[in-house]
Motif scaffolding. Structure first.
Motif, mmCIF file in Angstrom:
data_model
loop_
_atom_site.group_PDB
_atom_site.id
_atom_site.type_symbol
_atom_site.label_atom_id
_atom_site.label_comp_id
_atom_site.label_asym_id
_atom_site.label_seq_id
_atom_site.Cartn_x
_atom_site.Cartn_y
_atom_site.Cartn_z
ATOM 1 N N PRO A 90 0.819 -1.216 0.000
ATOM 2 C CA PRO A 90 0.000 0.000 0.000
ATOM 3 C C PRO A 90 0.854 1.270 0.000
ATOM 4 O O PRO A 90 1.944 1.297 0.573
ATOM 5 C CB PRO A 90 -0.793 -0.118 1.309
ATOM 6 N N LEU A 91 0.339 2.318 -0.625
ATOM 7 C CA LEU A 91 1.073 3.574 -0.758
ATOM 8 C C LEU A 91 1.497 4.128 0.597
ATOM 9 O O LEU A 91 2.623 4.604 0.760
ATOM 10 C CB LEU A 91 0.215 4.607 -1.498
ATOM 11 N N ALA A 92 0.618 4.051 1.583
ATOM 12 C CA ALA A 92 0.932 4.593 2.912
ATOM 13 C C ALA A 92 2.133 3.877 3.522
ATOM 14 O O ALA A 92 2.981 4.495 4.166
ATOM 15 C CB ALA A 92 -0.280 4.458 3.833
ATOM 16 N N VAL A 93 2.218 2.563 3.282
ATOM 17 C CA VAL A 93 3.341 1.782 3.804
ATOM 18 C C VAL A 93 4.623 2.181 3.074
ATOM 19 O O VAL A 93 5.676 2.357 3.686
ATOM 20 C CB VAL A 93 3.074 0.270 3.636
ATOM 21 N N LYS A 94 4.527 2.328 1.747
ATOM 22 C CA LYS A 94 5.693 2.762 0.970
ATOM 23 C C LYS A 94 6.224 4.091 1.476
ATOM 24 O O LYS A 94 7.439 4.282 1.635
ATOM 25 C CB LYS A 94 5.312 2.926 -0.511
ATOM 26 N N GLN A 95 5.316 5.026 1.730
ATOM 27 C CA GLN A 95 5.725 6.362 2.176
ATOM 28 C C GLN A 95 6.396 6.298 3.544
ATOM 29 O O GLN A 95 7.367 7.002 3.805
ATOM 30 C CB GLN A 95 4.517 7.296 2.197
ATOM 31 N N LYS A 96 5.875 5.434 4.421
ATOM 32 C CA LYS A 96 6.472 5.271 5.746
ATOM 33 C C LYS A 96 7.884 4.693 5.627
ATOM 34 O O LYS A 96 8.818 5.134 6.303
ATOM 35 C CB LYS A 96 5.601 4.360 6.603
ATOM 36 N N LYS A 99 10.293 7.333 4.384
ATOM 37 C CA LYS A 99 10.631 8.276 5.448
ATOM 38 C C LYS A 99 11.660 7.662 6.388
ATOM 39 O O LYS A 99 12.641 8.309 6.777
ATOM 40 C CB LYS A 99 9.366 8.672 6.225
#
Length: 210
Positions: A90-96, A99
């Motif tokens: 998921p995109l949110a996991v990728k972004q985390k 970071k």
């Protein structure tokens, strides 16, 4: 053949951390391994340490979502960074993950070198290059490790190695390139030699002699 000055077989799991705040104290020397989720990072760590299951391998890339720390001795650690670039995450996991990667590379004082693993058949993807640029900006030495080298014949392997070495000059940093195969151990001594340098093995040996 190069004989490693550090016994990587002594590597032992220390901790898994969701971010740098949960890592061990920022002292000693760390060398980090990073790469796309299907680059063979876990296999390379297991080959280096001669342990079949030190780093978990999975048929589903992208399972490593934490910063995993392995101790070599009281002052030296191997770091297994989260895999990146796998489409089904998921995109949110990728972004985390991104970071966490950026934070670790830019803020971790004990980090002395970064191994970026890439499938030799698909080198220097955009995210790979972003990672190397981050490292160079942080004045970190980088080893590009072209994994799965056994998948190519000798001619194609040498051609790709030379092409990536030439492309690496554009990063304008301390960037070394070697090919590697977990299957037949090709390039293992090259990897050990670079890591020994980063871990200060020569200096440690000199102190003992003196």
């Amino acid at each position: 053949m190069y004989k490693s000055k550090i016994n990587y077989q002594r590597a032992a799991f220390l901790t898994s951390a969701p971010d740098i705040a949960a890592l061990p104290a920022d002292e000693g020397i760390e060398v980090a391994f990073a790469g796309r989720s299907n680059a063979g990072k876990s296999s390379a760590l297991n080959t280096l340490t001669k342990q079949n299951s030190l780093a978990r391998t999975s048929k589903t890339p992208g399972r490593t979502q934490l910063i995993n720390t392995f101790s070599l001795d009281p002052t030296r650690r191997l770091i297994d960074l989260p895999g990146y670039g796998f489409a089904k995450v998921p995109l949110a996991v990728k972004q985390k993950w991104q970071k966490s990667l950026a934070e670790y590379l830019m803020k971790r004082d004990s980090l002395k070198g970064l191994v970026v693993l890439m499938d030799i058949r698909h080198p220097l993807k955009d995210l790979d290059q972003d990672l190397i640029h981050w490292a160079v900006e942080s004045e970190l030495p980088v080893l590009i490790l072209l994994t799965k080298a056994d998948k190519l014949g000798p001619g194609a392997r040498k051609k790709t190695l030379l092409e990536v070495r030439e492309a690496a000059l554009a990063f304008m940093g301390d960037v070394t390139v070697h090919s590697f195969s977990s299957l037949n151990k090709q390039g293992l001594s090259d990897l050990e030699q670079v890591l020994d340098l980063w871990f200060g093995a020569d200096e440690a040996a000199q102190i003992i002699v003196e």
